[in-house]
Design a protein around this motif. Sequence first.
Motif, PDB file in Angstrom:
ATOM      1  N   UNK A 278       0.798  -1.214   0.000  1.00  0.00           N
ATOM      2  CA  UNK A 278       0.000   0.000   0.000  1.00  0.00           C
ATOM      3  C   UNK A 278       0.830   1.262   0.000  1.00  0.00           C
ATOM      4  N   UNK A 279       2.057   1.203   0.519  1.00  0.00           N
ATOM      5  CA  UNK A 279       2.932   2.377   0.540  1.00  0.00           C
ATOM      6  C   UNK A 279       3.524   2.678  -0.838  1.00  0.00           C
ATOM      7  N   UNK A 280       3.495   1.687  -1.737  1.00  0.00           N
ATOM      8  CA  UNK A 280       3.969   1.852  -3.115  1.00  0.00           C
ATOM      9  C   UNK A 280       5.415   2.370  -3.188  1.00  0.00           C
ATOM     10  N   UNK A 281       6.242   1.828  -2.330  1.00  0.00           N
ATOM     11  CA  UNK A 281       7.641   2.225  -2.313  1.00  0.00           C
ATOM     12  C   UNK A 281       8.522   1.252  -3.065  1.00  0.00           C
ATOM     13  N   UNK A 282       9.785   1.270  -2.739  1.00  0.00           N
ATOM     14  CA  UNK A 282      10.767   0.469  -3.472  1.00  0.00           C
ATOM     15  C   UNK A 282      10.677  -1.025  -3.168  1.00  0.00           C
ATOM     16  N   UNK A 283       9.975  -1.391  -2.096  1.00  0.00           N
ATOM     17  CA  UNK A 283       9.891  -2.801  -1.717  1.00  0.00           C
ATOM     18  C   UNK A 283       8.525  -3.418  -2.031  1.00  0.00           C
ATOM     19  N   UNK A 284       7.714  -2.740  -2.821  1.00  0.00           N
ATOM     20  CA  UNK A 284       6.368  -3.246  -3.108  1.00  0.00           C
ATOM     21  C   UNK A 284       6.410  -4.585  -3.829  1.00  0.00           C
ATOM     22  N   UNK A 285       7.321  -4.740  -4.792  1.00  0.00           N
ATOM     23  CA  UNK A 285       7.373  -6.001  -5.541  1.00  0.00           C
ATOM     24  C   UNK A 285       7.812  -7.150  -4.639  1.00  0.00           C
ATOM     25  N   UNK A 286       8.815  -6.892  -3.777  1.00  0.00           N
ATOM     26  CA  UNK A 286       9.260  -7.926  -2.842  1.00  0.00           C
ATOM     27  C   UNK A 286       8.134  -8.302  -1.895  1.00  0.00           C
ATOM     28  N   UNK A 287       7.390  -7.302  -1.426  1.00  0.00           N
ATOM     29  CA  UNK A 287       6.280  -7.564  -0.506  1.00  0.00           C
ATOM     30  C   UNK A 287       5.200  -8.409  -1.173  1.00  0.00           C
ATOM     31  N   UNK A 288       4.953  -8.181  -2.468  1.00  0.00           N
ATOM     32  CA  UNK A 288       3.964  -8.990  -3.182  1.00  0.00           C
ATOM     33  C   UNK A 288       4.398 -10.455  -3.234  1.00  0.00           C
ATOM     34  N   UNK A 289       5.661 -10.696  -3.502  1.00  0.00           N
ATOM     35  CA  UNK A 289       6.140 -12.077  -3.561  1.00  0.00           C
ATOM     36  C   UNK A 289       5.957 -12.765  -2.211  1.00  0.00           C
TER      37      UNK A 289
END
Length: 423
Positions: free
Chosen positions: A81-92
């Motif tokens: 939800x923060x749409x930062x640099x770790x969003x893709x990692x968080x999705x995985x």
Amino acid sequence: MSYRTYIPIILGAVLLTAAPTSASAWAGAPFTDWSTQREDREKERAREARERENDAYDDGLEALDEDRWDRAVERFSRVIGLRGSKADAAMYWKAYAQNRLGQRAESLATIAELIKSYPNSRYVSQAKALEADVRRGTGTGQVNPEGQADEELKLMAINGLLGQDSERALPMLEKLLAGNNTPRVKSRALFVLAQSDSPAARQIIGKIARGEANPDLQRRAIQFLGIHGGQESRDLLADIYKTSSDVDVKRRIMHAFMVSGERQKLLTAATTEKEPELRAEAVRQLGVMGAHDELWQLYTKESSRDVKKQILQAMFVGGNAERLIQLAKTESDPELRRTAVRNLGLMGSKRTADALVEIYNTDKDPEMRKAVIQGLFIQNNAEGLVALARKESDMTMKKEIVSKLSLMRSKAALDYLTELIDK
């Protein structure tokens, strides 16, 4: 309650009443100061946003290590939800946790969102492997947690095998690192590799440190190379630093240099980096190391005010009072001089207190003198403030001193406040 207890309250109220209340009272403030403050606030907000993202992400990884899949899903959803640099990692990792919960449809949906939203992410290949695992799964409900224990038993067995037959053990470790295992298991696998003197093991961990895996593994490999590796590992990190464009990777390599005592490599980064943010990071690591000579060398050559502020902060962290005193007296930039004065106040020794009093007595800049007053207040140096107040003839500055004394609970402050009231 004694009469003396009320003294700071009474004086504080009087001073607040006498303080300027209109905007015109501040009309003389330089525009550049307001502009600088605005930039500083924007940088602070960006830093706080990164910290919130990092904290939530780290909480999610910790939840994975503890097999708390519900909590992991919640934390990684927050990162997304923060749409930062770790969003893709968080999705995985969210998809990973959902699969562990038996939420296969939700896991597949999260994987699809990752591939669609971040097609170039370094997590895509692992996400596709996870997708295949999810589709092979059958039934619903909670996944049996014994699989995690099995992974750890395998890792223990491989660790034992590595000491006796590394040619057989290394491919197994690579398979664990490439598979859809928890961060805990992968971290342990990397640790085993880092302990090995085998050239093949060093090659594997070196490939991961260069980015031939997901960013989580890369960061951990960099950390292990800094802690466990020798000169060969540090040279490898220096090579990765030169070829990488990833700011986070470079920051972690700098931290690894600090851990391994590589002052010269940090100094090189601080002098050659084009990005002020990275130069500032190199400066911070040198400060932790107490690299006084290197920091002074950097300060004399640095052109960025922001980076110079970081050097002053690093001097404070490293306890370099001598240079801070020198700069507080001689620096031509008033803002940097005030920063040096504030840091002297934070250091809290007799030497720095004496230097602050000397600066107050010789410097006629009101803002600098206010910075000295604040520094002495931070040191809880009521004796020094009282001495300044007794000599001060400028009523504005005297009020500034008394306002600080009114907040202090020391005998010297209360005696002086009583003296003022009795006059």
